[in-house]
Structures are given as structure tokens and as C-alpha cells.
Enzyme design. Structure first.
Site, mmCIF file in Angstrom:
data_model
loop_
_atom_site.group_PDB
_atom_site.id
_atom_site.type_symbol
_atom_site.label_atom_id
_atom_site.label_comp_id
_atom_site.label_asym_id
_atom_site.label_seq_id
_atom_site.Cartn_x
_atom_site.Cartn_y
_atom_site.Cartn_z
ATOM 1 N N CYS A 108 5.566 -1.846 2.775
ATOM 2 C CA CYS A 108 4.995 -0.706 3.517
ATOM 3 C C CYS A 108 5.478 -0.668 4.958
ATOM 4 O O CYS A 108 5.323 0.347 5.646
ATOM 5 C CB CYS A 108 3.469 -0.749 3.473
ATOM 6 S SG CYS A 108 2.810 -0.657 1.817
ATOM 7 N N HIS A 244 0.347 2.745 9.892
ATOM 8 C CA HIS A 244 0.543 2.863 8.440
ATOM 9 C C HIS A 244 -0.736 3.411 7.803
ATOM 10 O O HIS A 244 -1.835 2.898 8.049
ATOM 11 C CB HIS A 244 0.900 1.484 7.869
ATOM 12 C CG HIS A 244 0.915 1.442 6.376
ATOM 13 N ND1 HIS A 244 1.465 2.443 5.610
ATOM 14 C CD2 HIS A 244 0.435 0.517 5.502
ATOM 15 C CE1 HIS A 244 1.323 2.144 4.331
ATOM 16 N NE2 HIS A 244 0.701 0.986 4.240
ATOM 17 N N ASN A 274 -2.091 6.221 0.181
ATOM 18 C CA ASN A 274 -1.150 5.263 0.763
ATOM 19 C C ASN A 274 0.213 5.456 0.090
ATOM 20 O O ASN A 274 0.354 5.207 -1.108
ATOM 21 C CB ASN A 274 -1.692 3.843 0.518
ATOM 22 C CG ASN A 274 -0.774 2.758 1.066
ATOM 23 O OD1 ASN A 274 0.371 3.032 1.428
ATOM 24 N ND2 ASN A 274 -1.273 1.534 1.110
HETATM 25 O O1 UT7 Z 1 -0.289 -0.858 2.147
HETATM 26 C C1 UT7 Z 1 -0.961 -2.070 1.863
HETATM 27 C C2 UT7 Z 1 -1.674 -1.916 0.550
HETATM 28 N N1 UT7 Z 1 -3.054 -2.301 0.476
HETATM 29 C C3 UT7 Z 1 -4.074 -1.912 1.247
HETATM 30 O O2 UT7 Z 1 -3.883 -1.282 2.212
HETATM 31 C C4 UT7 Z 1 -5.470 -2.273 0.862
HETATM 32 C C5 UT7 Z 1 -6.340 -2.687 2.013
HETATM 33 N N2 UT7 Z 1 -7.699 -2.884 1.577
HETATM 34 C C6 UT7 Z 1 -8.555 -1.842 1.405
HETATM 35 O O3 UT7 Z 1 -8.192 -0.722 1.704
HETATM 36 C C7 UT7 Z 1 -9.939 -2.124 0.874
HETATM 37 O O4 UT7 Z 1 -10.157 -3.507 0.786
HETATM 38 C C8 UT7 Z 1 -10.185 -1.476 -0.515
HETATM 39 C C9 UT7 Z 1 -10.310 0.043 -0.321
HETATM 40 C C10 UT7 Z 1 -9.014 -1.777 -1.449
HETATM 41 C C11 UT7 Z 1 -11.491 -1.972 -1.111
HETATM 42 O O5 UT7 Z 1 -12.584 -1.764 -0.240
HETATM 43 P P1 UT7 Z 1 -13.692 -2.918 -0.087
HETATM 44 O O6 UT7 Z 1 -14.760 -2.365 0.747
HETATM 45 O O7 UT7 Z 1 -12.963 -4.131 0.409
HETATM 46 O O8 UT7 Z 1 -14.260 -3.078 -1.558
HETATM 47 P P2 UT7 Z 1 -14.173 -4.326 -2.564
HETATM 48 O O9 UT7 Z 1 -12.771 -4.519 -3.041
HETATM 49 O O10 UT7 Z 1 -14.801 -5.482 -1.943
HETATM 50 O O11 UT7 Z 1 -15.055 -3.811 -3.767
HETATM 51 C C12 UT7 Z 1 -16.432 -3.552 -3.595
HETATM 52 C C13 UT7 Z 1 -16.990 -3.120 -4.943
HETATM 53 C C14 UT7 Z 1 -16.667 -4.064 -6.088
HETATM 54 O O12 UT7 Z 1 -17.805 -4.089 -6.932
HETATM 55 P P3 UT7 Z 1 -18.847 -5.325 -6.857
HETATM 56 O O13 UT7 Z 1 -18.045 -6.557 -7.169
HETATM 57 O O14 UT7 Z 1 -19.365 -5.310 -5.454
HETATM 58 O O15 UT7 Z 1 -19.853 -4.943 -7.892
HETATM 59 C C15 UT7 Z 1 -15.537 -3.378 -6.828
HETATM 60 O O16 UT7 Z 1 -15.495 -3.679 -8.199
HETATM 61 O O17 UT7 Z 1 -16.431 -1.843 -5.328
HETATM 62 C C16 UT7 Z 1 -15.885 -1.930 -6.645
HETATM 63 N N3 UT7 Z 1 -14.710 -1.074 -6.696
HETATM 64 C C17 UT7 Z 1 -14.776 0.254 -7.007
HETATM 65 N N4 UT7 Z 1 -15.818 1.047 -7.337
HETATM 66 C C18 UT7 Z 1 -15.568 2.346 -7.598
HETATM 67 C C19 UT7 Z 1 -13.421 -1.379 -6.410
HETATM 68 N N5 UT7 Z 1 -12.636 -0.279 -6.540
HETATM 69 C C20 UT7 Z 1 -13.470 0.739 -6.912
HETATM 70 C C21 UT7 Z 1 -13.256 2.110 -7.172
HETATM 71 N N6 UT7 Z 1 -14.322 2.870 -7.517
HETATM 72 N N7 UT7 Z 1 -12.043 2.671 -7.094
#
Ligand code: UT7
Length: 319
Positions: A108, A244, A274
Site C-alpha cells: 500500500c 493512505h 482501501n
Molecule cells: O492497507 C493496509 C490494510 N489493512 C488495514 O488497513 C486494516 C487496519 N485495521 C482496521 O481497519 C481495523 O482493525 C478493522 C476495520 C479491520 C477492524 O476493526 P476493529 O475495531 O479492530 O474490529 P475487530 O477486528 O477487533 O473485530 C471486532 C468484532 C469481532 O467480533 P467479536 O470477536 O468481538 O465478537 C469481529 O468478528 O467485529 C467482528 N467483525 C465484523 N462484524 C461485522 C469483523 N469484521 C466484521 C464485519 N462485519 N465486516
């Protein structure tokens, strides 16, 4: 170094969060507050090569230069259906340029790395004008049964023409492979008769979202500070901090820590998702078309990506 032309090409198919929730256990209520994404464009019957070539032709036309004025073509692309020849070969053919061309994979952060290479060619006297194209189809790396990754990405191609103005481009680049595992995507290649084909790997993208988030905020703030120090500039000297477009919350966290207004931190992730290395040239082109750039504006560009690679550069708007 200054930017003298921009262009972009997006797939025509728009996918809303509601459309994703038809086949994934996700919702607009989850996606918007956590990412800022409402819609993204996803490749259907287009090819990435064609989008890259279209963005490049538009940037060349916008620059007012002729094909023969371009001394080097750089294309940033993580992966596409062509392993070889490089994406930049398609770009050279479409633009009518005759200069050398090269693809790079800086994840990225590829646009920042491409700018640095262009700057080095300019400083060494080997190039005056460089065409940089960032073309990505990250949606093809995702497992579409996994909501954790597939809701985050979009496709597209953005391009800029940069030109030598005799000024140094301040840049900082870092690489830290101790975090190599936070984003991975492994492709299966053809098997030879001399190996056990059953062990070959075919695995969609794995993303440790929270780790990436933390690393991104820390690294971006460090790189932004370092590149301003290197340039001897303060925040007031920068027109736009263009970060980014991975997650609106990452941009907001950095903006808040720097105590600067929204106006200085433009975003377009709400309608792009993204798009990996394409995110910065797409944002630049969109803002140029909106008339938000002015001659001499300093743009601080910052990105992070798989590797873990990060970087920041300051370029001038030269149109
Ligand atoms: O260019 C580089 C590429 N990568 C990135 O930029 C990613 C950077 N990271 C992020 O943007 C964030 O960490 C995410 C948007 C990917 C995730 O946000 P978060 O607040 O860190 O959520 P999490 O991964 O900790 O997930 C929280 C909950 C989980 O459920 P439990 O375990 O708390 O029950 C996930 O299973 O949200 C759940 N979850 C979803 N729920 C509905 C994860 N993805 C989804 C979804 N829809 N799409």
C-alpha cells in the site's frame, strides 16, 4: 519534484455495504463507524491493465506533455492476473511512450516508493518527467466468505506525471520485516514434476486488522514528523496531509493527535474503500478535479502497507 498531471480510472460496479450484507454476516452499522467506508468500486468485466492504461493516458494528457517527453514509467501493483509482462508494459503500449518501464511492489506504500525512485532518477539526471501509475485489484486477494477482509477493499487505478523542478523531494522510507506476518497473501504457482503438489499453497489474504491499525498510527505519525523535520517545514507550511486511505479512523487518530482541522486531512475512503497503493493518486486526482489544488501547494503524502513498509514524502502541486 512537482506533480504536473493526474488521471484515474475506476471500475463501473459500485458495491454498497447493504449489498455486502446480502451474502456476508455484516452491516452498514458495523462497517461505517469502524472504517468510514460506504461504497467501493469492484472490477467485474474490466481488466486492471485497461484501468491502469486509461489512468495513465489521462495523466499524460493532463500534464500537457507528449508521450516522447516521458523518460520513465513506474507502475505500483501488488498482484494482477499477469505475472509477466509487467503492468507497465501495457501502460507503455497504451500511452505511446517509448521509455523504459518497471513495476514495483511496495504494497500500500508503493506510491511513496515510486516517488522516491522517480526522484532518484531525476537527481541523477536520468529523467526529467516520470509517469507513475498505481493500479490495484485487492478485491481479488480476498476470501469473499470472510467479512474481516472483504468489506475493506476496492479496486482502481490512479496516475500522476511528476517533473523535475530542481528542488529536492524530502522523503523518509522505513521497512520493518519483524511485522511481516500482519498482512499476507500467498498465490499458488504451477507445480513441477519434482515436488509434492499437495503441499503447494493457495491462500487468500490474511489481515491482522488490529495489529495493522496500531502499527499504522504509530508509524505514520513518526514518518510525518520525520519528513517535516527533514524538510525544515512545520504543519502550517503543508496544504494537505494526504494519508493512505485504509481506514478513516486511522486518519482521524493522526489528525486529532496533530491538532489540525479536517480541511487539512482530505479523505475519499467513503466511496473507494482501501485501494492499496492506488489510494493516494486516486485522492490527488479527485481533489485536482474538484479544483482543490493550487500551484505551489505542498502535499505531505504518507502510507503504510504489508512488509511492514511505510513512508512519507512532500511534493509540490505544480500545475
Ligand atoms: O492497507 C493496509 C490494510 N489493512 C488495514 O488497513 C486494516 C487496519 N485495521 C482496521 O481497519 C481495523 O482493525 C478493522 C476495520 C479491520 C477492524 O476493526 P476493529 O475495531 O479492530 O474490529 P475487530 O477486528 O477487533 O473485530 C471486532 C468484532 C469481532 O467480533 P467479536 O470477536 O468481538 O465478537 C469481529 O468478528 O467485529 C467482528 N467483525 C465484523 N462484524 C461485522 C469483523 N469484521 C466484521 C464485519 N462485519 N465486516
Amino acid at each position: 519534484m512537482k506533480i504536473i498531471g493526474t488521471g484515474s480510472a475506476m471500475p463501473k460496479h459500485t458495491v454498497s455495504n447493504a449489498m455486502l450484507s446480502e451474502f456476508l454476516d455484516t452491516s452498514d452499522e458495523w462497517i461505517v463507524p469502524r472504517t468510514g467506508i460506504h461504497t467501493r468500486q469492484i472490477i467485474t468485466d474490466e481488466t486492471l491493465q485497461k484501468l491502469a492504461a486509461t489512468a495513465a493516458c489521462k495523466a499524460l494528457e493532463d500534464s500537457g506533455l507528449k508521450a516522447e517527453d516521458i523518460d520513465f514509467i513506474l507502475c505500483s501493483n501488488v498482484a494482477s492476473n499477469y505475472v509477466t509482462p509487467a503492468m507497465s508494459a501495457f501502460i507503455q503500449e497504451a500511452t505511446g511512450c517509448t521509455c523504459p518501464f518497471l513495476d514495483i511492489n511496495g504494497a500500500c506504500a508503493g506510491f511513496i516508493y515510486a516517488l522516491d525512485i522517480a526522484d532518484a532518477y531525476m537527481k541523477s539526471g536520468r529523467a526529467k518527467n516520470v509517469l507513475i501509475v498505481c493500479a490495484e485489484e485487492v478485491t481479488k486477494f480476498c476470501n469473499w466468505k470472510q467479512r474481516e477482509t472483504s468489506v475493506l477493499f476496492g479496486d482502481g487505478a490512479g496516475a500522476v506525471v511528476v517533473s523535475c523542478d530542481g528542488e529536492d523531494m524530502p522523503v523518509v522510507l522505513t521497512g520493518d520485516a519483524s511485522h511481516r506476518d500482519v498482512i499476507t497473501y500467498r498465490r499458488r504457482l504451477e507445480s513441477t514434476p519434482f515436488e509434492d503438489a499437495s503441499t503447494s499453497i493457495d491462500e487468500a489474504m490474511i489481515l491482522k486488522g488490529r495489529d495493522v491499525f496500531r502499527l499504522a498510527v504509530t508509524a505514520s505519525q513518526r514518518d510525518i514528523k520525520a519528513v517535516m523535520e527533514k524538510a525544515g517545514l512545520e504543519a502550517k507550511d503543508i496544504r494537505y496531509f494526504m494519508l493512505h486511505q485504509a481506514n478513516k479512523r486511522i486518519v482521524a487518530a493522526i489528525q486529532e493527535n496533530m491538532g489540525l482541522p479536517d480541511e487539512n486531512f482530505p479523505t475519499n475512503i467513503d466511496h473507494t474503500g482501501n485501494t492499496s497503493s492506488a489510494s493516494l493518486p486516486l485522492l490527488i486526482d479527485e481533489m485536482a478535479r474538484q479544483g482543490r489544488m493550487h500551484q505551489g501547494d505542498r502535499l505531505l503524502l504518507n502510507a503504510f502497507g504489508a512488509g511492514f513498509v511505510t513512508g512519507a514524502a512532500i511534493v509540490k502541486w505544480g500545475k
